[in-house]
Design a protein around this motif. Structure first.
Motif, PDB file in Angstrom:
ATOM      1  N   MET A  19      51.249  43.417  41.077  1.00 22.77           N
ATOM      2  CA  MET A  19      49.871  43.040  41.386  1.00 22.77           C
ATOM      3  C   MET A  19      49.310  43.870  42.539  1.00 22.77           C
ATOM      4  O   MET A  19      48.138  44.277  42.516  1.00 22.77           O
ATOM      5  CB  MET A  19      49.792  41.546  41.729  1.00 22.77           C
ATOM      6  N   GLU A  20      50.141  44.143  43.528  1.00 25.74           N
ATOM      7  CA  GLU A  20      49.699  44.965  44.658  1.00 25.74           C
ATOM      8  C   GLU A  20      49.370  46.385  44.210  1.00 25.74           C
ATOM      9  O   GLU A  20      48.426  47.004  44.719  1.00 25.74           O
ATOM     10  CB  GLU A  20      50.776  44.990  45.748  1.00 25.74           C
ATOM     11  N   LYS A  69      46.002  46.195  42.489  1.00 29.27           N
ATOM     12  CA  LYS A  69      44.979  45.970  43.513  1.00 29.27           C
ATOM     13  C   LYS A  69      44.700  47.259  44.283  1.00 29.27           C
ATOM     14  O   LYS A  69      43.543  47.561  44.625  1.00 29.27           O
ATOM     15  CB  LYS A  69      45.450  44.866  44.469  1.00 29.27           C
ATOM     16  N   TYR A 114      42.191  49.546  42.533  1.00 26.45           N
ATOM     17  CA  TYR A 114      40.796  49.128  42.703  1.00 26.45           C
ATOM     18  C   TYR A 114      40.311  49.323  44.132  1.00 26.45           C
ATOM     19  O   TYR A 114      39.175  49.752  44.356  1.00 26.45           O
ATOM     20  CB  TYR A 114      40.629  47.671  42.272  1.00 26.45           C
ATOM     21  N   ASN A 115      41.163  49.030  45.105  1.00 27.58           N
ATOM     22  CA  ASN A 115      40.761  49.209  46.498  1.00 27.58           C
ATOM     23  C   ASN A 115      40.491  50.678  46.819  1.00 27.58           C
ATOM     24  O   ASN A 115      39.614  51.004  47.628  1.00 27.58           O
ATOM     25  CB  ASN A 115      41.818  48.641  47.443  1.00 27.58           C
ATOM     26  N   SER A 134      34.614  42.866  48.033  1.00 27.37           N
ATOM     27  CA  SER A 134      36.054  42.649  47.924  1.00 27.37           C
ATOM     28  C   SER A 134      36.389  41.962  46.602  1.00 27.37           C
ATOM     29  O   SER A 134      35.614  41.139  46.105  1.00 27.37           O
ATOM     30  CB  SER A 134      36.548  41.782  49.089  1.00 27.37           C
ATOM     31  N   ASP A 177      39.440  40.415  46.427  1.00 31.75           N
ATOM     32  CA  ASP A 177      40.605  39.609  46.830  1.00 31.75           C
ATOM     33  C   ASP A 177      40.656  38.270  46.105  1.00 31.75           C
ATOM     34  O   ASP A 177      41.721  37.855  45.619  1.00 31.75           O
ATOM     35  CB  ASP A 177      40.582  39.367  48.340  1.00 31.75           C
ATOM     36  N   ASP A 228      39.344  37.470  43.260  1.00 26.58           N
ATOM     37  CA  ASP A 228      39.609  37.701  41.839  1.00 26.58           C
ATOM     38  C   ASP A 228      41.101  37.949  41.602  1.00 26.58           C
ATOM     39  O   ASP A 228      41.680  37.428  40.644  1.00 26.58           O
ATOM     40  CB  ASP A 228      38.798  38.898  41.331  1.00 26.58           C
ATOM     41  N   PHE A 229      41.716  38.734  42.477  1.00 25.85           N
ATOM     42  CA  PHE A 229      43.142  39.007  42.320  1.00 25.85           C
ATOM     43  C   PHE A 229      43.983  37.751  42.553  1.00 25.85           C
ATOM     44  O   PHE A 229      45.005  37.547  41.897  1.00 25.85           O
ATOM     45  CB  PHE A 229      43.574  40.135  43.261  1.00 25.85           C
ATOM     46  N   GLU A 230      43.530  36.910  43.460  1.00 24.79           N
ATOM     47  CA  GLU A 230      44.232  35.643  43.691  1.00 24.79           C
ATOM     48  C   GLU A 230      44.157  34.760  42.445  1.00 24.79           C
ATOM     49  O   GLU A 230      45.152  34.135  42.044  1.00 24.79           O
ATOM     50  CB  GLU A 230      43.601  34.922  44.890  1.00 24.79           C
ATOM     51  N   LEU A 233      37.028  43.557  36.395  1.00 26.29           N
ATOM     52  CA  LEU A 233      37.013  44.006  37.786  1.00 26.29           C
ATOM     53  C   LEU A 233      36.220  45.298  37.952  1.00 26.29           C
ATOM     54  O   LEU A 233      35.471  45.461  38.917  1.00 26.29           O
ATOM     55  CB  LEU A 233      38.448  44.201  38.285  1.00 26.29           C
TER      56      LEU A 233
END
Length: 274
Positions: free
Chosen positions: A70-71, A74, A77-78, A90, A92, A94-96, A118
């Motif tokens: 997941m990281e 993420k 996208y970041n 952010s 964040d 959505d990822f949660e 996303l």
């Protein structure tokens, strides 16, 4: 004149590619509805985000830890968000939400669809235009086929309220109330559906080639582009394996006589194939 513009994964793989897409959209005020794919490969050794999502889904189904995967997603996208200078934006939360879904009740279609979802949110923030979640306007029947009547009614009404918008590709809402995806490459189909519902004049499909060519450029050097092609010929080539356009993207626009223009994001001056 109004246009739907769909951009493939290679066109949105990085912040640099996003900037090219923004320039294309800004260059023509008729480009009012944007349909983005999930980030594709940045280079030949890279992995598409959709494949990363499908892998993390498989990991979750095996009951293994998904934190590292997941990281990594993420981070993709970041990197785009930071590269575009979106300081107050952010993903964040959505990822949660995605992580919680994978840990409690993993769903393949939902997970796979998050790439487009996303990217759509980033695109809407970058262009400063409304985001329309595809699950609220595109619907499938119980047999898995598109519910054309409900989709055209709901999507048409939503587009009428929003003269400009981003609608992420590849997914909609299943009969069971859960997210359902088209087959791979289905963002092409979403673009066609949006074009039909919005009754636009042109459906521009932006990819990494300048339309259909007379031969495979990986085999034949510098093949000539095909300027005009019929819906029937286009579907036949797609069905036979030409990966420029999803074969099911033909039907919605053919029904209402909207032409498709296949263009190259990296060479926007090329007219492409009509």
């Amino acid at each position: 004149m109004r246009k739907v513009v769909k951009f493939g994964g290679s066109s949105l793989a990085s912040a640099e590619q996003f900037k090219k897409v923004e320039a294309i959209i800004r260059a023509d005020e008729a480009r009012v509805y944007v349909v983005p794919s999930a980030p594709g490969k940045r280079n030949s050794k890279d992995t598409k985000v959709t494949d990363m999502l499908l892998h993390v889904y498989a990991t979750a189904c095996d009951g293994k830890d998904i934190t590292a995967e997941m990281e990594a997603i993420k981070a993709r996208y970041n990197e785009i968000i930071e590269g575009l200078g979106l300081k107050n934006f952010s993903l964040d939360a959505d990822f949660e939400e995605i992580a919680n879904s994978l840990k409690t009740e993993p769903e393949k279609d939902y997970t796979a669809s998050r790439g487009e979802y996303l990217n759509g949110k980033i695109m809407a923030a970058y262009l400063d235009i409304p985001f329309i979640d595809a699950k609220d306007v595109i619907f499938f029947n119980e047999d898995g086929k598109l519910n054309t009547y409900k989709t055209q009614r709901m999507l048409g009404a939503k587009l009428a309220e929003n003269p400009r918008a981003v609608v992420p590709g590849f997914y909609g809402m299943g009969k069971n109330g859960k997210v359902k995806t088209f087959s791979r490459g289905g963002s092409d189909v979403t673009g066609s559906i949006v074009a039909q519902a919005g009754r636009v004049d042109v459906y521009e499909n932006w990819t990494d080639v300048s339309g259909f060519l007379t031969a495979d450029p990986r085999i034949i050097p510098n093949p000539k582009p095909i300027k005009y092609i019929t819906y029937r010929e286009l579907r036949e080539l797609s069905y036979m394996g030409a990966s420029v356009l999803h074969e099911d993207a033909i039907f919605p626009v053919r029904q209402v006589g909207i032409p498709i223009n296949i263009r190259n994001t990296n060479i926007p001056t090329d007219e492409g194939t009509w």
